[in-house]
Motif scaffolding. Structure first.
Motif, PDB file in Angstrom:
ATOM      1  N   LEU A 210       0.813  -1.212   0.000  1.00 38.82           N
ATOM      2  CA  LEU A 210       0.000   0.000   0.000  1.00 38.82           C
ATOM      3  C   LEU A 210       0.848   1.264   0.000  1.00 38.82           C
ATOM      4  O   LEU A 210       0.533   2.231  -0.710  1.00 38.82           O
ATOM      5  CB  LEU A 210      -0.944  -0.006   1.201  1.00 38.82           C
ATOM      6  N   ARG A 211       1.916   1.288   0.793  1.00 36.16           N
ATOM      7  CA  ARG A 211       2.747   2.492   0.879  1.00 36.16           C
ATOM      8  C   ARG A 211       3.309   2.868  -0.490  1.00 36.16           C
ATOM      9  O   ARG A 211       3.287   4.036  -0.882  1.00 36.16           O
ATOM     10  CB  ARG A 211       3.891   2.283   1.875  1.00 36.16           C
ATOM     11  N   ARG A 212       3.811   1.884  -1.225  1.00 38.79           N
ATOM     12  CA  ARG A 212       4.419   2.210  -2.519  1.00 38.79           C
ATOM     13  C   ARG A 212       3.362   2.576  -3.562  1.00 38.79           C
ATOM     14  O   ARG A 212       3.607   3.441  -4.411  1.00 38.79           O
ATOM     15  CB  ARG A 212       5.320   1.077  -2.988  1.00 38.79           C
TER      16      ARG A 212
ATOM     17  N   ASN B 153       1.207  15.853   1.341  1.00 38.74           N
ATOM     18  CA  ASN B 153       1.934  17.055   0.932  1.00 38.74           C
ATOM     19  C   ASN B 153       3.438  16.877   1.083  1.00 38.74           C
ATOM     20  O   ASN B 153       4.215  17.770   0.755  1.00 38.74           O
ATOM     21  CB  ASN B 153       1.481  18.267   1.765  1.00 38.74           C
ATOM     22  N   SER B 154       3.838  15.717   1.605  1.00 39.67           N
ATOM     23  CA  SER B 154       5.264  15.452   1.828  1.00 39.67           C
ATOM     24  C   SER B 154       5.855  14.744   0.604  1.00 39.67           C
ATOM     25  O   SER B 154       5.933  13.517   0.558  1.00 39.67           O
ATOM     26  CB  SER B 154       5.459  14.606   3.089  1.00 39.67           C
ATOM     27  N   LYS B 155       6.228  15.537  -0.402  1.00 40.12           N
ATOM     28  CA  LYS B 155       6.777  14.951  -1.621  1.00 40.12           C
ATOM     29  C   LYS B 155       8.057  14.170  -1.338  1.00 40.12           C
ATOM     30  O   LYS B 155       8.313  13.139  -1.952  1.00 40.12           O
ATOM     31  CB  LYS B 155       7.046  16.046  -2.654  1.00 40.12           C
ATOM     32  N   TRP B 156       8.832  14.649  -0.391  1.00 43.27           N
ATOM     33  CA  TRP B 156      10.098  13.977  -0.075  1.00 43.27           C
ATOM     34  C   TRP B 156       9.831  12.600   0.536  1.00 43.27           C
ATOM     35  O   TRP B 156      10.584  11.659   0.292  1.00 43.27           O
ATOM     36  CB  TRP B 156      10.925  14.819   0.899  1.00 43.27           C
ATOM     37  N   LEU B 157       8.707  12.485   1.306  1.00 43.56           N
ATOM     38  CA  LEU B 157       8.383  11.201   1.921  1.00 43.56           C
ATOM     39  C   LEU B 157       7.950  10.195   0.863  1.00 43.56           C
ATOM     40  O   LEU B 157       8.330   9.021   0.916  1.00 43.56           O
ATOM     41  CB  LEU B 157       7.284  11.373   2.967  1.00 43.56           C
ATOM     42  N   ASP B 158       7.157  10.636  -0.115  1.00 47.92           N
ATOM     43  CA  ASP B 158       6.752   9.741  -1.201  1.00 47.92           C
ATOM     44  C   ASP B 158       7.971   9.233  -1.958  1.00 47.92           C
ATOM     45  O   ASP B 158       8.053   8.040  -2.296  1.00 47.92           O
ATOM     46  CB  ASP B 158       5.808  10.470  -2.166  1.00 47.92           C
ATOM     47  N   ARG B 159       8.910  10.108  -2.229  1.00 46.31           N
ATOM     48  CA  ARG B 159      10.133   9.705  -2.919  1.00 46.31           C
ATOM     49  C   ARG B 159      10.979   8.787  -2.039  1.00 46.31           C
ATOM     50  O   ARG B 159      11.593   7.839  -2.521  1.00 46.31           O
ATOM     51  CB  ARG B 159      10.953  10.936  -3.323  1.00 46.31           C
ATOM     52  N   ALA B 160      10.989   9.071  -0.732  1.00 44.06           N
ATOM     53  CA  ALA B 160      11.755   8.232   0.186  1.00 44.06           C
ATOM     54  C   ALA B 160      11.205   6.815   0.230  1.00 44.06           C
ATOM     55  O   ALA B 160      11.959   5.845   0.312  1.00 44.06           O
ATOM     56  CB  ALA B 160      11.756   8.851   1.586  1.00 44.06           C
ATOM     57  N   VAL B 161       9.875   6.669   0.161  1.00 43.65           N
ATOM     58  CA  VAL B 161       9.255   5.336   0.171  1.00 43.65           C
ATOM     59  C   VAL B 161       9.740   4.520  -1.016  1.00 43.65           C
ATOM     60  O   VAL B 161       9.966   3.308  -0.906  1.00 43.65           O
ATOM     61  CB  VAL B 161       7.719   5.465   0.159  1.00 43.65           C
TER      62      VAL B 161
ATOM     63  N   VAL C 117      14.234   0.316   3.014  1.00 40.59           N
ATOM     64  CA  VAL C 117      13.738   0.024   4.359  1.00 40.59           C
ATOM     65  C   VAL C 117      12.420   0.748   4.642  1.00 40.59           C
ATOM     66  O   VAL C 117      11.675   0.362   5.540  1.00 40.59           O
ATOM     67  CB  VAL C 117      14.803   0.404   5.409  1.00 40.59           C
ATOM     68  N   LEU C 118      12.104   1.803   3.876  1.00 40.26           N
ATOM     69  CA  LEU C 118      10.854   2.539   4.067  1.00 40.26           C
ATOM     70  C   LEU C 118       9.731   2.047   3.165  1.00 40.26           C
ATOM     71  O   LEU C 118       8.577   2.433   3.329  1.00 40.26           O
ATOM     72  CB  LEU C 118      11.074   4.040   3.802  1.00 40.26           C
TER      73      LEU C 118
END
Length: 363
Positions: A252-254, A281-289, A294-295
């Motif tokens: 789901l996260r990805r 709204n956290s574009k950096w978090l989406d990219r980090a996933v 590990v995310l």
């Protein structure tokens, strides 16, 4: 520039762009290798006559440069299908020329570099032997926790090599708990075949999201794959069901990260088919996933497995990473593995430093 241009087309807006705007779009199109997709989108939107003629001509020139490759891939894919069918091996084509023809209008409407096929684990060996009879060699040694193997065949003249990937999964095994049985249960027979199957639109969309996530959405073509399906077939895609499947498969996260990134790049999607949740709204978090393994997983248990595999991989995985090292053995593999990892870390921190082991494989 290019995503703005495509968003205008999808949103049925008037494209007001200067000559410099179109030149920059053309540069991006050539860099991203998406001329066939962009040309297909323009044709399907029936806006091609409103675009500067020199831009369209340049786009058609770039398109013709990739059309030939899709043609020979389609030719050899038909041979592969026929061989698998004759041997009673179930298979599902993934993306590639089948996806291009079904959803972009022509088998030449999306650049393709190889053939991807989904098979079941219990028929993988038979599929490999079947391809060897067609002149393919391999499979090349693959990471034991990976989800496909690669075989090749030289295509003459010119020494061109055709790659075929045999998938038994669509994600790394330690990052999710997928149930691919439903893919086979939902699949319908591909035209003219009994054993060659085709994914439903719903499963195709899910697979395209996972494919984009695997490639970290590094290329615009992966974003276009997702966006184009939503714009053209969005009314047939059930987002609630998609998220339920992602939750069950621990993907789901990805999936949500892919959707968030695509919707941010193409804002008109919000009017075309709103998301059933509040977009991050956290574009950096989406990219980090997508970028930090590990995310990526949904559960802490799977994240622990990923972290453990990175810190202390299975012996077979470590041996695979050091497959180009002639001195590696099952007894010294971990010593050499961590030594190599330290070398790679040193080169990352101090890129100007050269070591005597420059030609060793980076881990």
């Amino acid at each position: 520039m290019l995503t703005q241009f495509i968003d205008w087309i999808y949103a049925d807006s008037t494209c007001f762009g200067s000559d410099e705007f179109y030149r920059q779009c053309l540069t991006e199109i050539e860099l991203e290798h998406v001329a066939p997709q962009v040309l297909s989108i323009l044709r399907q939107s029936q806006k091609i006559d409103s675009i500067p003629k020199d831009f369209v001509e340049a786009l058609q020139h770039l398109y013709r440069k990739t059309a030939g490759q899709n043609l020979y891939i389609r030719f050899y894919q038909q041979q592969v299908f026929a061989a698998l069918e004759q041997n009673g091996i179930y298979a599902i084509p993934l993306k590639g020329v089948v996806f291009a023809e079904r959803y972009f209008g022509s088998f030449t409407s999306r650049p393709t570099s190889d053939i991807d096929i989904l098979v079941t684990r219990d028929t993988l060996t038979r599929a490999i032997e079947c391809l060897r009879l067609l002149g393919f060699t391999g499979p090349y040694e693959f990471n034991p926790i990976h989800f496909h193997c690669v075989m090749t065949k030289p295509i003459y003249p010119g020494g061109v090599v055709l790659y075929i990937e045999l998938h038994w999964s669509l994600v790394h095994e330690n990052t999710a708990i997928p149930e691919w049985d439903r893919f086979w249960q939902n699949a319908t027979s591909f035209e003219g075949y009994e054993y060659i199957k085709e994914l439903t639109l719903q499963d195709t969309f899910y697979s395209i999201c996972l494919h984009g996530a695997n490639h970290k959405l590094e290329s615009l073509k992966y974003l276009l794959d997702v966006a184009h399906l939503i714009y053209t077939r969005g009314t047939e895609i059930d987002f609630d069901r998609l998220l339920e499947v992602g939750k069950r498969d621990k993907t789901l996260r990805r999936v949500k990260a892919v959707l968030n990134i695509v919707y941010n790049e193409f804002p008109s999607l919000h009017q075309c088919k709103p998301l059933p949740y509040r977009i991050s709204n956290s574009k950096w978090l989406d990219r980090a996933v997508l970028n930090a393994r590990v995310l990526t997983p949904d559960s802490w248990g799977l994240r622990f497995r990923v972290a453990k595999e990175w810190l202390w991989p299975m012996r077979e995985v470590a041996l695979w990473h050091l497959r180009s090292d002639p001195g590696v053995t099952s007894t010294n593999v971990y010593r050499r593995f961590y030594r190599q990892r330290l070398i790679h870390l040193a080169r990352t921190v101090y890129p100007s430093n050269k070591t005597s082991e420059e030609n060793e494989l980076h881990v």
